[in-house]
Write an enzyme that holds these catalytic residues in place. Sequence first.
Site, PDB file in Angstrom:
ATOM      1  CE  LYS A   1      -3.621  -2.814   0.506  1.00 23.04           C
ATOM      2  NZ  LYS A   1      -4.301  -3.296  -0.732  1.00 23.04           N
TER       3      LYS A   1
ATOM      4  CD  GLU B   1      -4.847   5.877   5.176  1.00 21.56           C
ATOM      5  OE1 GLU B   1      -4.330   5.106   4.215  1.00 21.56           O
ATOM      6  OE2 GLU B   1      -6.164   6.064   5.338  1.00 21.56           O
TER       7      GLU B   1
ATOM      8  NE  ARG C   1      -9.775  -8.049  -2.956  1.00 24.82           N
ATOM      9  CZ  ARG C   1     -10.598  -7.278  -2.397  1.00 24.82           C
ATOM     10  NH1 ARG C   1     -11.751  -7.066  -3.083  1.00 24.82           N
ATOM     11  NH2 ARG C   1     -10.411  -6.437  -1.265  1.00 24.82           N
TER      12      ARG C   1
END
Lengths: 146, 519
Positions: B116, B201, B293
Amino acid sequence: MRDVTIIPLQPGEALLQDDHQVRPFYWRRTASQILLWLGGKQYAMPLPEAGQSSQPTAGGRGANRGHAAPASDKLTAPMPGTVLKVLAGPGDSVTHNQPLIVMESMKMELTLNSPATGKIATLHCQENQLVALGELLVQLTPEAEA
Amino acid sequence: MFNKILIANRGEIACRIIQTVQEMGLVAVAVYNDHDETARHVRLADEAYALPGTSLSETYLNAKAILSLCKEHQVDAIHPGYGFLSENAGFARACAKAGVAFIGPSPDVISAMGDKIAARNLMHQAGVPIVPGWHGAADAPLATIQREAEHMGYPVLIKATAGGGGKGMRRVDTPEALKDAWEAASREAQKAFGNAQVFLEKYIIKPRHIEFQILADNDGNTVHLFERECSIQRRYQKIIEESPAPNLSAELREKMGEAAVQAARAMGYTNAGTVEFIVGADGGFYFLEVNTRLQVEHPITELVTQQDLVRLQIQIAAGHRLPFTQTELTQSGHAIECRLYAEDPAQNFMPATGTLHQWLPPTGSGIRLDTGYQSGDAVTVHFDPMLAKLIVWGSDRDSALRKMQWALRQFVVLGVTQNLDFLHRVLSHPAFQEGLTHTHFIPEHGLDQPAEATGETEESILVEALLQWAAEQPANGAQSVTAPTAADPATGQISSPLSPWLAAGGWRGTPLSEGGRHA
């Protein structure tokens, strides 16, 4: 008063008929309760036997006498799952909200904190043990009694 | 085109993929572990092979065993579904090496987006806006992590580097809570993804989660199939999704769609994927992550675009070109998905287990159900608690909403505590009806608290009588019971010869707040 008629279709399924409406309903008897579905809602009724045994008994002798809202002396499993970690042992002094057990269910981890300040009387689970919903994990002796 | 496709997954997504594979005239191969020998995906498949064992690592995550089954049974391609091996670059590489097509993007893209931190850096370079306050500190010691958290300011979010779906994710409000949350998130990440790496984050208050479906073929044609609004979440887990997103201006939709395509091109994306954005209250949008996905909530996109995403995935993997251009794609009508979970909303959404004694999903115009369960199936602690996805389509948002409310009320489930009533409550909330969604919607509107019990009504007294009747079964033939219609207005007392529990209040109802015919 109004009259309604039950028309059984098969075990667990019946129709409820009154003067202006016919509705299906479904039920199921489990070990401890009757489950019912009617009109998009689910209901449950404990069976008398289960009702008696599930009555929580009072805590230890003289526990929290005089307290308006006594702290619990038991830590039970809030969900079925696996005990991942046991963070304290019998005889350990613990404080209110101190993490005692880490559980896992359906890949979700949950930390269970001590419901009271006191000592751990008995430990009823070990790491990697599968436990049922509501199963006793830790018995505490709250501070007032210790 | 391929001949035989193995679905390296279970549950509803395996069933959904099997359907398309079979519709395409191809052979669908299922795999299963010891818990799943007779599961629905096994019953549907043309061929099914055992992955012996019970743990995920020896079964659904066992790349080696799956690839050896492919070799043994002449499988051409693997569809990984979501979760499990779907975002595992090592597995995608192993497939290529074994000569089996992996239905998804290239291993390089998976690994670039699976990290990420690297993904954000790449997007930043490509000019796609990223979440402010982001700091890359992937393998830093605790002291550094604490300093980084202090620097960006609490609250912060801890997320799994290899993650998604809320697993391994923790909000941290104070420095004291950081260490424990970090370790717990890391353990959860290890369990769910086989990778304990987590990162920090900045936490954005009142954000909306809006994602874009992208598709790209191997010839460089890249399109988006519009957005999905996924803000209604509990514990970072999506529960209600819709498309189009309400209260999203055409201008912002176009800008975000372009950014999604730009992001896909920047990484050389192929096959289906999802670019997730956070949209702030000010209309600013930020890149969150790319899911390489098929998403859980892909059906709503299928309904509004009238495309079969699994079919397109298979065609792209087989080297076909996209059958449409961006301008040929439109959003038609409105679709909503509700995720039915085995959990107890009255007990803080704790997972529930049991047997699906009654399982009668609603049917009718505009209703789709994706599930891996059938009546009589056991719901155990071994797998994800999602029972089914109920998806509806209506010509506009209001009709889709009403259809979903109707369908939820038709769904008969007995034996496993689930969130049907809870979903209905959320959909019925005036703020939801106005489309004022954000990711803290549930707690902000107090929907995570148990519904207030309604008083005695004609219906509740009837229920009382039925419960009592059911307790005395089995019996055959028509019977008659008499139920009082209401409490005595003079005394407020309710009496019923049928129900000794009534006075003790021994029954527990899950009350219907709105829309009941008898309420």
